[in-house]
Design a protein around this motif. Structure first.
Motif, mmCIF file in Angstrom:
data_model
loop_
_atom_site.group_PDB
_atom_site.id
_atom_site.type_symbol
_atom_site.label_atom_id
_atom_site.label_comp_id
_atom_site.label_asym_id
_atom_site.label_seq_id
_atom_site.Cartn_x
_atom_site.Cartn_y
_atom_site.Cartn_z
ATOM 1 N N VAL A 83 47.568 42.663 26.631
ATOM 2 C CA VAL A 83 48.560 41.764 27.232
ATOM 3 C C VAL A 83 48.364 41.703 28.745
ATOM 4 O O VAL A 83 48.393 40.620 29.354
ATOM 5 C CB VAL A 83 49.986 42.234 26.892
ATOM 6 C CG1 VAL A 83 51.016 41.368 27.619
ATOM 7 C CG2 VAL A 83 50.220 42.193 25.390
ATOM 8 N N THR A 89 47.361 38.349 30.785
ATOM 9 C CA THR A 89 48.302 37.891 31.815
ATOM 10 C C THR A 89 47.632 37.847 33.186
ATOM 11 O O THR A 89 47.766 36.874 33.938
ATOM 12 C CB THR A 89 49.529 38.809 31.865
ATOM 13 O OG1 THR A 89 50.151 38.860 30.573
ATOM 14 C CG2 THR A 89 50.539 38.317 32.885
ATOM 15 N N ALA A 116 46.865 34.509 35.382
ATOM 16 C CA ALA A 116 47.495 34.451 36.700
ATOM 17 C C ALA A 116 46.446 34.172 37.783
ATOM 18 O O ALA A 116 46.647 33.338 38.672
ATOM 19 C CB ALA A 116 48.229 35.756 36.985
#
Length: 326
Positions: free
Chosen positions: A66, A70, A74
């Motif tokens: 995760v 992420t 980003a």
């Protein structure tokens, strides 16, 4: 002759005024400065993008899936936003920086997604997705080398066995098909350069394609000269003679084109290549410094002869001083 020297000479001959001289100097200095900063930003973007990939790889096992996804999205979103902001504010150097960074992050993100979700597919699937998703940033970039890298990425999609067949074909024989392949590369380079005249305001992909195919043609012609032109004169005389003529004809053609386009740098490069190839011919055939020296003299006389012929045929070029550096 430097730009300052040429401008001084033109001013003394009353070709330009002092004000025009200063305007030309200012314009050339600004252009040189823009080229320097753009190159610096390109290098910085490449280093930062590769550095991020290496940092992630160094701590790969310590990061959860995760967090990996992420962080990747980003970074990717930030690079996209930065690229868009640099375009809207017309910051060309920063555009190069963030375009290259975004392109590298796209590849890293595709690889990450494939690993996290255990997606099937080899290099070809990865390279195709990377090339297609990164195309907008390649189109935005004005870096010819960046665009050439993207074209090489596309070239990697071709089955490796096909490349092996091409290399085997080139290694085993020299015939009309070999010459045809060289001519095709030259025509593709010319077509890319002509297309660039239309697409120049939008992208430099066509110029990158032109330069890449021309470089391939040079590699190919050196391969022809070294593989067939310098070996086997006793057993394959006709083939070696044809390869030698083909190699020298290529350099002569490039010199003639340099005369037509008034490109002194290209003329000097190809004249130097012709001299070196003639010298290699004498070394490989004789191995004698005296005869090799005679080879240099013969090569120089041959170049002078080509210059004479070119000047006679290219009548619209009034003087060799009409050349300009490129």
């Amino acid at each position: 002759m430097s730009l300052q020297t040429r401008l001084t000479r033109w001013k003394e001959l009353n070709f330009i005024t002092q004000a025009q001289c200063e305007q030309i100097l200012t314009f050339e200095r600004q252009r040189a400065g823009q080229t320097f900063w753009r190159t610096a930003f390109i290098i910085a973007g490449s280093l930062i993008g590769l550095g991020v990939c290496l940092l992630v790889a160094a701590n790969w096992h310590a990061l959860g899936n995760v967090f990996k996804l992420t962080g990747a999205f980003a970074l990717l979103g930030s690079a996209f936003a930065a690229t868009y902001g640099s375009i809207t504010h017309q910051r060309k150097g920063l555009t190069e920086l963030f375009a290259i960074l975004s392109f590298l992050l796209i590849g890293a993100t595709i690889g990450l997604i494939g690993q996290v979700f255990n997606l099937e597919g080899g290099w070809q699937s990865f390279a195709l997705a990377w090339a297609l998703l990164g195309l907008p940033f390649v189109a935005v970039s004005r870096s010819v080398f960046f665009n050439m890298g993207w074209l090489c990425l596309l070239g990697s999609l071709v089955d490796g066995r096909w490349w092996e067949r091409v290399l085997d074909f080139l290694w085993d024989t020299f015939d009309a098909n070999t010459i045809t392949l060289l001519i095709v590369l030259c025509l593709l380079s010319y077509a890319g350069k002509q297309l660039h005249k239309t697409t120049r305001p939008y992208t430099v992909v066509s110029l990158a394609f032109s330069k890449l195919t021309l470089w391939l043609a040079y590699v190919f012609v050196w391969f022809i000269g070294m593989r067939w032109g310098t070996h086997g004169w006793t057993s394959h005389f006709g083939m070696c003679l044809a390869a030698t003529v083909c190699t020298l004809a290529f350099f002569a053609g490039r010199m003639y084109w340099a005369l037509r386009t008034q490109n002194l740098s290209s003329f000097k490069r190809n004249a130097f290549c012709a001299e070196i190839f003639i010298f290699i011919l004498f070394i490989s055939g004789c191995g004698n410094l005296l005869l090799s020296g005679l080879g240099f003299i013969a090569g120089g006389l041959a170049v002078l002869g080509m210059i004479y012929v070119f000047k006679r045929t290219a009548r619209y070029i009034k003087t060799m001083e009409a050349f300009h550096e490129k």
